[in-house]
Write an enzyme that holds these catalytic residues in place. Structure first.
Site, PDB file in Angstrom:
ATOM      1  N   GLU A  17     -10.077  21.507  15.530  1.00  0.00           N
ATOM      2  CA  GLU A  17     -10.284  20.538  14.462  1.00  0.00           C
ATOM      3  C   GLU A  17     -11.731  20.572  13.991  1.00  0.00           C
ATOM      4  OE1 GLU A  17      -8.453  16.575  14.436  1.00  0.00           O
ATOM      5  OE2 GLU A  17     -10.503  15.782  14.370  1.00  0.00           O
ATOM      6  N   THR A  48     -10.644  17.150   9.058  1.00  0.00           N
ATOM      7  CA  THR A  48     -10.597  15.722   8.770  1.00  0.00           C
ATOM      8  C   THR A  48     -11.271  15.443   7.427  1.00  0.00           C
ATOM      9  OG1 THR A  48     -12.733  15.228   9.774  1.00  0.00           O
ATOM     10  CG2 THR A  48     -10.831  15.288  11.237  1.00  0.00           C
ATOM     11  N   TYR A  49     -11.370  14.163   7.078  1.00  0.00           N
ATOM     12  CA  TYR A  49     -12.266  13.759   5.990  1.00  0.00           C
ATOM     13  C   TYR A  49     -12.883  12.418   6.331  1.00  0.00           C
ATOM     14  CZ  TYR A  49      -8.043  11.346   4.090  1.00  0.00           C
ATOM     15  OH  TYR A  49      -6.903  10.587   3.903  1.00  0.00           O
ATOM     16  N   ALA A  51     -14.439   8.447   6.268  1.00  0.00           N
ATOM     17  CA  ALA A  51     -13.802   7.135   6.291  1.00  0.00           C
ATOM     18  C   ALA A  51     -13.457   6.679   4.874  1.00  0.00           C
ATOM     19  CB  ALA A  51     -14.725   6.114   6.952  1.00  0.00           C
ATOM     20  N   ARG A 107      -2.086   6.816   9.727  1.00  0.00           N
ATOM     21  CA  ARG A 107      -2.287   5.561   9.006  1.00  0.00           C
ATOM     22  C   ARG A 107      -3.745   5.401   8.617  1.00  0.00           C
ATOM     23  NH1 ARG A 107      -3.034  -0.060  11.827  1.00  0.00           N
ATOM     24  NH2 ARG A 107      -5.033   1.019  12.031  1.00  0.00           N
ATOM     25  N   ASP A 109      -7.933   4.347  10.215  1.00  0.00           N
ATOM     26  CA  ASP A 109      -8.612   3.253  10.909  1.00  0.00           C
ATOM     27  C   ASP A 109      -8.911   2.100   9.965  1.00  0.00           C
ATOM     28  OD1 ASP A 109      -8.658   4.685  13.293  1.00  0.00           O
ATOM     29  OD2 ASP A 109     -10.543   5.681  12.752  1.00  0.00           O
ATOM     30  N   ALA A 127       2.054   4.973   9.351  1.00  0.00           N
ATOM     31  CA  ALA A 127       2.060   6.429   9.305  1.00  0.00           C
ATOM     32  C   ALA A 127       3.471   6.978   9.114  1.00  0.00           C
ATOM     33  CB  ALA A 127       1.444   6.991  10.584  1.00  0.00           C
ATOM     34  N   TYR A 148      -1.074   8.503  21.515  1.00  0.00           N
ATOM     35  CA  TYR A 148      -2.183   7.833  22.216  1.00  0.00           C
ATOM     36  C   TYR A 148      -1.860   7.671  23.703  1.00  0.00           C
ATOM     37  CZ  TYR A 148      -3.500   6.936  17.434  1.00  0.00           C
ATOM     38  OH  TYR A 148      -3.841   7.119  16.108  1.00  0.00           O
ATOM     39  N   HIS A 152      -2.643   2.975  21.624  1.00  0.00           N
ATOM     40  CA  HIS A 152      -3.439   2.672  20.434  1.00  0.00           C
ATOM     41  C   HIS A 152      -4.081   1.304  20.589  1.00  0.00           C
ATOM     42  CE1 HIS A 152      -4.412   1.717  16.235  1.00  0.00           C
ATOM     43  NE2 HIS A 152      -4.354   3.016  16.003  1.00  0.00           N
TER      44      HIS A 152
END
Length: 289
Positions: A17, A48-49, A51, A107, A109, A127, A148, A152
């Site tokens: 990742e 990723t991207y 926040a 989903r 954060d 999600a 998780y 979670h």
């Protein structure tokens, strides 16, 4: 390559990742590191991207570069945060046009300073709804979702968390990739729970080779992941950064070997856009080709 086929080998598959750098120089450095990571034979890479949906454009730029340089399948993260359904579909179309193969459907954060996710008007709340949207309108994507091992942080209990995970899988997810963890016993317990719940897709552990004690504590707090006392004691005795690096790499290497010996279908490494720790911990290990 279909996502599910990446885990059909009897051997362990690996993936990495990345996250989008903020500068052109950072992108150049990331590309050099991607070339080095490719030597270990990953089956795909994800990105990723930022926040709240920031840096999505750079995410697609990174994935175009990775695919061009490596010819590997690539996966983009996508969250429900701050996006309406039309905006989600627009990104999915952009990802399609960019040659993205898989989506990591999350989903997302809560915003910084809040402990509660707020659904965007005209958007999605869970999600599994995002997985359903992708399956209905962009079914060519393979879909990864998060699991998780230590529950979670917003779930009231482990059973509720597991029910939510099964909802995502039943909606069409192909693979579960876990949040980072430092104790493999947490993963094995989670894997057994998934099996009892009837979750039959590959359960892939996510490993972060932490090489800095302060970083380890910070990430563990954010992710609600427990640091084993033995690892915390070892870090506390370190006298310099080099010792911390060695301890972190060795712990991740031991995790990796133990997971491979216990039959995991693959391991997903959160490499933080660096190669040194990943190269050290993977050196000499044999993975699926």
């Amino acid at each position: 390559m279909k996502l599910t086929s990446a885990y059909q080998s009897a051997d362990c598959t690996i993936s990495f990742e990345l996250f989008p750098p903020k500068t052109t120089a950072g992108l150049d450095k990331l590309c050099q590191n991607v070339d080095r990571l490719t030597d270990f034979g990953p089956k795909f890479m994800t990105c990723t991207y930022g926040a709240g949906g920031s840096s999505q454009g750079m995410t697609l730029d990174v994935l175009r570069q990775v695919k061009s340089r490596t010819n590997l399948p690539v996966a983009s993260h996508l969250t429900c945060v701050g996006a309406t359904v039309p905006q989600l579909c627009d990104f999915l179309q952009q990802a399609t046009d960019a040659g993205v193969d898989y989506i990591v459907a999350l989903r997302g954060d809560p915003p910084q300073g809040s402990d509660r996710f707020v659904q965007t008007e005209g958007g999605l709340q869970y999600a599994n709804e995002l997985v359903e949207l992708i399956r209905e309108r962009f079914n060519h994507f393979g879909i990864l979702v998060a699991g998780y091992p230590e529950v979670h942080q917003e779930a009231p209990d482990a059973q509720t968390d597991l029910t939510n995970l099964k909802r995502k899988v039943d909606a069409g997810a192909d693979v579960v990739v876990t949040q980072l963890f430092y104790d493999n016993a947490d993963f094995y317990r989670f894997r057994d729970d998934c099996d009892r719940a009837g979750i039959t897709v590959p359960i892939v552990p996510g490993i972060l080779p932490v090489t800095n004690f302060a970083q380890a504590k910070r990430i563990a707090t954010m992710c609600k992941s427990a640091i084993p006392a033995s690892l915390e004691d070892a870090f506390a005795k370190c006298q310099n950064a080099d010792q911390e690096f060695e301890i972190g790499v060795e712990h991740a290497r031991r995790q990796t070997i133990d997971l491979m010996e216990n039959g995991v279908p693959g391991i997903h490494y959160y490499v933080l856009n660096k190669t040194e720790a990943a190269e050290r911990l993977l050196q000499g290990l044999s993975f699926a080709v």
